[in-house]
Design an enzyme around this catalytic site. Structure first.
Site, short mmCIF file in Angstrom:
data_model
loop_
_atom_site.label_atom_id
_atom_site.label_comp_id
_atom_site.label_asym_id
_atom_site.label_seq_id
_atom_site.Cartn_x
_atom_site.Cartn_y
_atom_site.Cartn_z
N TYR A 152 -9.10 -16.89 3.55
CA TYR A 152 -8.48 -15.73 2.88
C TYR A 152 -8.85 -15.74 1.40
O TYR A 152 -9.24 -14.73 0.83
CB TYR A 152 -6.96 -15.79 3.06
N ASP A 197 -9.06 2.15 11.30
CA ASP A 197 -9.34 0.72 11.18
C ASP A 197 -10.50 0.62 10.19
O ASP A 197 -11.61 1.10 10.48
CB ASP A 197 -9.71 0.15 12.55
N GLY A 255 0.82 -1.22 0.00
CA GLY A 255 0.00 0.00 0.00
C GLY A 255 0.85 1.26 0.00
O GLY A 255 0.55 2.23 -0.72
N1 LIG Z 1 1.83 -9.92 0.00
C1 LIG Z 1 1.20 -10.72 -0.86
O1 LIG Z 1 1.68 -11.80 -1.23
C2 LIG Z 1 -0.13 -10.29 -1.44
C3 LIG Z 1 -0.56 -10.93 -2.62
C4 LIG Z 1 -1.80 -10.58 -3.16
C5 LIG Z 1 -2.57 -9.62 -2.54
N2 LIG Z 1 -2.12 -9.02 -1.39
C6 LIG Z 1 -3.00 -8.03 -0.78
O2 LIG Z 1 -2.36 -6.77 -0.81
C7 LIG Z 1 -2.81 -5.97 0.29
C8 LIG Z 1 -1.61 -5.44 1.05
O3 LIG Z 1 -0.88 -6.54 1.57
P1 LIG Z 1 0.65 -6.45 2.01
O4 LIG Z 1 1.31 -7.67 1.51
O5 LIG Z 1 1.21 -5.12 1.71
O6 LIG Z 1 0.45 -6.64 3.59
P2 LIG Z 1 1.21 -5.94 4.80
O7 LIG Z 1 0.85 -6.76 5.99
O8 LIG Z 1 2.64 -5.72 4.48
O9 LIG Z 1 0.50 -4.50 4.89
C9 LIG Z 1 -0.87 -4.37 5.21
C10 LIG Z 1 -1.15 -2.97 5.70
O10 LIG Z 1 -2.55 -2.90 6.03
C11 LIG Z 1 -2.68 -2.35 7.31
N3 LIG Z 1 -3.91 -2.85 7.94
C12 LIG Z 1 -4.15 -4.10 8.44
N4 LIG Z 1 -5.37 -4.15 8.96
C13 LIG Z 1 -5.94 -2.94 8.79
C14 LIG Z 1 -7.21 -2.38 9.11
N5 LIG Z 1 -8.13 -3.09 9.78
N6 LIG Z 1 -7.47 -1.10 8.76
C15 LIG Z 1 -6.52 -0.35 8.11
N7 LIG Z 1 -5.30 -0.83 7.80
C16 LIG Z 1 -5.01 -2.10 8.13
C17 LIG Z 1 -1.43 -2.75 8.08
O11 LIG Z 1 -1.19 -1.91 9.20
C18 LIG Z 1 -0.38 -2.60 6.98
O12 LIG Z 1 0.12 -1.29 6.90
C19 LIG Z 1 -3.72 -6.89 1.11
O13 LIG Z 1 -5.07 -6.65 0.74
C20 LIG Z 1 -3.31 -8.27 0.68
O14 LIG Z 1 -4.34 -9.21 0.86
C21 LIG Z 1 -0.91 -9.31 -0.85
#
Ligand SMILES: NC(=O)c1ccc[n+]([C@@H]2O[C@H](COP(=O)([O-])OP(=O)(O)OC[C@H]3O[C@@H](n4cnc5c(N)ncnc54)[C@H](O)[C@@H]3O)[C@@H](O)[C@H]2O)c1
Length: 265
Positions: A153, A65, A18
């Protein structure tokens, strides 16, 4: 659509992918971004980095949140109070912890739904700066296939596809002038993928972790973050309403969901 001079909100934008979506938007001329995230410490770091690289007037952190309606609404309100407009919403906040599946559904799906409602029904009509606004919803390659270790998930990410393609229809565009695009990153090297054994629902799923790691590893390891935001930009700039984009292992491609009649056995 060009993102130049536009204003965006990125949920979960304080860290992980993000934060890199926010950087990519700013590098492409975005006027300002709000990072709506639960993590205030990461939020502060992110604001410091963006202020240093792009200017202090470019960024706002709102501790949010996404499962708490008032908090999410407050992030939208503060954005337009500070920046005057809202053109782009990236619904990125997400977790991957099967053991807390109800909370995970609240974050990954309900948070995204409420954000779409706020954007399309309330904020874009009043505050978009051009003719059109854009929502980018974040699904995953696991929203497009079966994943034995992560059924809950995977369900949230399948649901994002259904949400986005239903919202991203001509009928909804006609009255909202909001384009909805979805991106599906493949496994990406962030904290989300760490400590997988403790994120499994129970022992039975934990035993499958090794198989999941093999699934992660088409390329032997997850992709790095840096290329994923290019997919978000391409989808915003070129994606048609309702389009779905995959980004994995250095490749970005659009997919066309099959009509059910074509799926007939
Ligand atoms: N990393 C992967 O392999 C991957 C692959 C496909 C999709 N995604 C998706 O990409 C998105 C980001 O994932 P990422 O890998 O950067 O994860 P990450 O854990 O590195 O970051 C997630 C961010 O979301 C925030 N967050 C968590 N719960 C929250 C809430 N209730 N309200 C507001 N913010 C909240 C966290 O504080 C963090 O900053 C997610 O939707 C994830 O499902 C990730």
């Amino acid at each position: 659509m060009s993102v130049e001079n536009k204003v965006a909100i990125v949920t979960g934008g304080a860290s992980g992918i993000g934060f890199h979506y926010a950087l990519e938007l700013l590098q492409n001329g975005l006027r300002a971004v709000t990072l709506a995230d639960t993590d205030a410490a990461k939020g502060e770091e992110a604001v410091a980095k963006i202020s240093n690289d792009f200017g202090a007037d470019k960024v706002l952190f709102v501790k949010t949140d996404v499962t708490v309606k008032d908090q999410l609404a407050n992030a939208f309100k503060q954005t337009v109070e500070k920046f005057g407009n809202l053109d782009i919403v990236i619904n990125n906040a997400g977790v991957m912890v099967e053991a807390i599946w109800e909370k995970m559904i609240n974050i990954n799906l309900n948070g995204t739904i409420y954000s779409c409602i706020l954007a399309m029904e309330e904020y874009f009509p009043k505050y978009k700066s051009g003719d059109e606004a854009v929502i980018v919803n974040i699904s995953s390659t696991v929203g497009l296939q079966a994943v034995p270790i992560l059924p809950f998930y995977s369900a949230t990410k399948h649901a994002i596809i259904g949400l986005s393609t239903s919202l991203g229809t001509p009928q909804n565009y006609a009255t909202t002038k909001t384009r909805i695009v979805t991106i599906c990153p493949g496994p990406t090297d962030t904290p989300l993928l760490q400590d997988l054994e403790n994120k499994a629902f129970n022992e039975r799923y934990r035993a499958l972790t090794g198989a999941f790691l093999k699934f992660v590893g088409d390329a032997g390891k997850p992709q790095t973050i840096d290329f994923v935001p290019k997919c978000m930009m391409k989808a915003i700039q070129e994606g048609s309403n309702g389009s779905i984009w995959v980004v994995e292992n250095g490749e970005i491609y659009e997919i066309a969901p099959a009509d059910r009649k074509d799926m007939k056995k």
